[in-house]
Design a protein around this motif. Structure first.
Motif, PDB file in Angstrom:
ATOM      1  N   HIS A 199       0.642  -1.053   0.053  1.00 23.67           N
ATOM      2  CA  HIS A 199       0.020  -0.121   0.054  1.00 23.67           C
ATOM      3  C   HIS A 199       1.108   1.230  -0.110  1.00 23.67           C
ATOM      4  O   HIS A 199       2.189   1.297  -0.005  1.00 23.67           O
ATOM      5  CB  HIS A 199      -0.882   0.026   1.264  1.00 23.67           C
ATOM      6  CG  HIS A 199      -1.881  -1.281   1.359  1.00 23.67           C
ATOM      7  ND1 HIS A 199      -2.986  -1.313   0.426  1.00 23.67           N
ATOM      8  CD2 HIS A 199      -1.758  -2.361   1.833  1.00 23.67           C
ATOM      9  CE1 HIS A 199      -3.621  -2.599   0.709  1.00 23.67           C
ATOM     10  NE2 HIS A 199      -2.869  -3.124   1.697  1.00 23.67           N
ATOM     11  N   THR A 200       0.227   2.286  -0.336  1.00 23.92           N
ATOM     12  CA  THR A 200       0.907   3.627  -0.261  1.00 23.92           C
ATOM     13  C   THR A 200       1.652   3.956   1.162  1.00 23.92           C
ATOM     14  O   THR A 200       2.682   4.423   1.110  1.00 23.92           O
ATOM     15  CB  THR A 200       0.009   4.902  -0.613  1.00 23.92           C
ATOM     16  OG1 THR A 200      -0.662   4.420  -1.693  1.00 23.92           O
ATOM     17  CG2 THR A 200       0.741   6.133  -0.497  1.00 23.92           C
ATOM     18  N   TYR A 201       0.926   3.654   2.047  1.00 26.03           N
ATOM     19  CA  TYR A 201       1.434   3.877   3.447  1.00 26.03           C
ATOM     20  C   TYR A 201       2.655   2.933   3.553  1.00 26.03           C
ATOM     21  O   TYR A 201       3.680   3.365   4.791  1.00 26.03           O
ATOM     22  CB  TYR A 201       0.609   3.613   4.704  1.00 26.03           C
ATOM     23  CG  TYR A 201      -0.117   2.328   4.578  1.00 26.03           C
ATOM     24  CD1 TYR A 201       0.340   1.308   5.585  1.00 26.03           C
ATOM     25  CD2 TYR A 201      -1.460   2.038   4.216  1.00 26.03           C
ATOM     26  CE1 TYR A 201      -0.111  -0.016   5.394  1.00 26.03           C
ATOM     27  CE2 TYR A 201      -2.078   1.073   4.425  1.00 26.03           C
ATOM     28  CZ  TYR A 201      -1.283   0.017   5.078  1.00 26.03           C
ATOM     29  OH  TYR A 201      -2.197  -1.169   5.142  1.00 26.03           O
ATOM     30  N   VAL A 220       5.004   2.224   1.228  1.00 25.97           N
ATOM     31  CA  VAL A 220       5.937   2.999   0.526  1.00 25.97           C
ATOM     32  C   VAL A 220       6.524   4.366   1.434  1.00 25.97           C
ATOM     33  O   VAL A 220       7.640   4.371   1.761  1.00 25.97           O
ATOM     34  CB  VAL A 220       5.674   3.321  -0.721  1.00 25.97           C
ATOM     35  CG1 VAL A 220       6.691   3.915  -1.389  1.00 25.97           C
ATOM     36  CG2 VAL A 220       5.183   2.142  -1.526  1.00 25.97           C
ATOM     37  N   ALA A 221       5.466   4.910   1.999  1.00 30.64           N
ATOM     38  CA  ALA A 221       5.811   6.154   2.771  1.00 30.64           C
ATOM     39  C   ALA A 221       6.581   5.782   4.078  1.00 30.64           C
ATOM     40  O   ALA A 221       7.421   6.437   4.389  1.00 30.64           O
ATOM     41  CB  ALA A 221       4.620   6.872   3.058  1.00 30.64           C
TER      42      ALA A 221
END
Length: 331
Positions: free
Chosen positions: A270-272, A274-275
């Motif tokens: 998910h994007t989180y 990667v962040a």
């Protein structure tokens, strides 16, 4: 130099695969049994490497034997148990990010117990890394509905990271340096002996006969490829690569673990994720590379290969940040 980059890339991929392999192994084999056979495989590989590279028997003194035992207890036994149970209750992606914070924990232990200075840069780095890891696990628990299991898994992984930090700081107590590969071999032997009793109580001979050949292959892989090959590749890389370069490559271990988790375990990136990984890697870099000073993660650290290991995984981050006075793992 290109050969060094290839070695470090292969080592990074191998180290990143540790939690993925562990996740698959734990579907069929209990924690103590799996770790025992991993360490036995590591002993076989490291014994050959040590015999070829540095023949001769190293005999630690009584004080050093006590230090090595303590290192094995925290850095091999407790680290392996907490890390394996932690990944059992969380996703391999989340586990990889938390275990990637070993340099941060070493810095904190050095500040608290060795009275090393904590600069503003290092404080910011620690805060950024903690924010990234905490954010990933909070969002993962919320989106999966796992709640308490994910929280428990994250707590166990944090405990594993702290055990690794204790292992590293105790390395400074050795009265005389031991070649890293030799120390890794000694720790793997002691660790295997520690796991022998629990593994025998956990799994019978009949139970061993029920383990599939694929899982046996994975257990051998974690010892040979991760605690053996990855460690040797990192040792060789440290001889000709700059510390900053090695640190940059080892910081990518959680990233390679995430990619392999998606490809082999079917986990969703998910994007989180990667962040969070970006924040953790940034924080580790800020802590490890402070302009005008030695790396923050202990200047003279001995390494090991107990787990993720090395370690395993467990030791390569230490090596990258401590080229002076040491030459890890892990994995």
């Amino acid at each position: 130099m290109r050969a060094v980059y290839v070695k470090m890339t292969v080592a990074t991929v191998l180290l990143g695969s540790y939690l993925v392999a562990g996740k698959l192994i734990l579907k069929e084999v209990p924690v103590f049994t799996a770790t025992f056979f991993r360490l036995v495989s590591a002993v076989a590989v490291l014994a050959v490497y040590v015999a070829v590279k540095s023949p001769g028997l190293v005999r630690p003194g009584r004080r050093d034997r006590a230090v090595i035992f303590t290192q094995a207890l925290f850095g091999v036994f407790l680290f392996s148990v907490l890390a394996m149970y932690g990944v059992k209750f969380t996703g391999a992606i989340e586990a990889g990010v938390i275990l990637g914070m070993v340099p941060i924990s070493i810095c904190l232990v050095a500040v608290l117990f060795l009275r090393e200075r904590l600069s503003a840069r290092r404080s910011i780095g620690i805060g950024v890394a903690v924010l990234g890891a905490a954010g990933i696990n909070a969002l993962s628990a919320g989106s999966s509905g796992g709640g308490s299991n994910e929280a428990l898994g994250a707590l166990l992984l944090v405990g594993a990271v702290l055990c690794e930090a204790v292992f590293v700081t105790f390395g400074k107590l050795l009265s005389r340096p031991i070649p890293p590969a030799t120390l890794s071999l000694i720790l793997s032997v002691v660790g295997a002996l520690m796991f022998l009793g629990p593994a025998a109580a956990e799994t019978s001979l009949a139970g061993l006969s029920q383990i599939s050949w694929q899982t046996w292959a994975l257990m051998a892989y974690t010892g040979v490829a991760i605690n053996g090959v990855a460690v040797v590749l990192m040792y060789d890389s440290l001889a000709s690569a700059d510390t900053a370069v090695v640190a940059a490559f080892t910081a990518l271990t959680p990233v390679s673990g995430a990619v392999l988790s998606v490809l082999l375990l079917g986990e969703h990136l998910h994007t989180y994720h990667v962040a969070g990984m970006v924040l953790v890697i940034t924080g580790v870099y800020l802590v490890a590379k402070e302009k005008g000073e030695k790396p923050a993660i202990g200047a003279a650290v001995q390494e090991k290969s107990g787990a993720p290991d090395s370690g395993s995984m467990r030791g390569v981050e230490e090596t990258a940040a401590n080229r002076k006075g040491s030459v890890v793992d892990h994995a």
